[in-house]
Design an enzyme around this catalytic site. Structure first.
Site: not given
Ligand code: DX5
Ligand code: ZN
Length: 218
Positions: A5, A28, A30, A32, A61, A63, A132, A170
């Site tokens: 990620s 990955h 993310d 947000m 991903h 969010m 998750m 994840d």
């Molecule tokens: C959290 C993200 C994850 C995050 C995971 O909301 O969706 O993808 O990057 O990070 P680690 O592996 O450090 O828990």
């Molecule tokens: Zn993620």
């Protein structure tokens, strides 16, 4: 598959950070929006720039609220997989259709408190289920083993031929947790801090992959 990620990467050098994990399976990404989750990262223009230089297929991903509006753009930009949150969708099937029509695999994500039951029918239209294993929003949180029954259930539905899905986990995936997730039946493992926090990300990916392969029961 191992999906590092970028949330734990150096945001000032995203292209170089993608190169550092060239032997990963998915990268990955993310997204947000500071509404669906209390944090803000990057969006479509950054994905488009990264898509041109990443040696690894991108796994988005989202969010975000109103994923209907944004998800197809990530697919059109060339992402391999685009995942939206079940909690944010009014019509998950329609989003899956739009993502697939734009050329990507379609993923459905569920937060730790969201049950799989309400989504079993719509999963027919998805390629990936993202379970998750932390509350979405931040990297570096502790893995939640209590969500693994959902992974196990999804794996059973795949094994019995009821669904065709990647089962992705994840959050908090590291050397000491990946075996539990793999044993429960996950086959895609997102790892942020465990990969980008390591001195040698390539070595960390290889070690995670070996542990997962040894434990996978699917
Ligand atoms: C959290 C993200 C994850 C995050 C995971 O909301 O969706 O993808 O990057 O990070 P680690 O592996 O450090 O828990
Ligand atoms: Zn993620």
């Amino acid at each position: 598959m191992i999906a590092p990620s970028l949330l734990s990467a150096d945001f000032a050098r995203l292209g170089a950070e993608a190169q550092r994990v060239a032997d990963a399976d998915w990268l990955h990404f993310d997204v947000m929006d500071a509404h669906f989750v209390p944090n803000l990262t990057f969006g479509l223009p950054v994905l488009q720039a990264l898509q041109k230089v990443s040696p690894v297929p991108l796994d988005c991903h989202l969010m975000i609220e109103n994923p209907e509006r944004w998800a197809p753009g990530y697919a059109e930009a060339g992402a391999r997989n685009v995942t939206v949150h079940a909690e944010a969708c009014t019509d998950p099937r329609a989003v899956a259709r739009d993502i697939r029509a734009a050329g990507a695999l379609a993923g459905l994500a569920i937060k730790p408190g969201t049950s799989l039951d309400g989504y079993l029918d719509v999963l027919e239209d998805f390629d990936t289920l993202l379970v998750m294993t932390v509350e979405p929003g931040f990297g570096g949180q502790a893995f939640m083993p209590e969500v693994l029954p959902k992974v196990r259930r999804a794996r059973e539905l795949v094994e019995s031929g009821h669904l065709t899905l990647f089962v992705e986990v994840d959050g908090g995936i590291a050397a000491d947790t990946i075996e539990q997730a793999a044993e429960a039946g996950a086959d895609v493992f997102v790892a942020g801090s465990a990969v980008y926090g390591a001195d040698d990300p390539a070595k960390a990916i290889a070690a995670l992959r070996a542990r997962a392969a040894a434990a996978f029961s699917g």
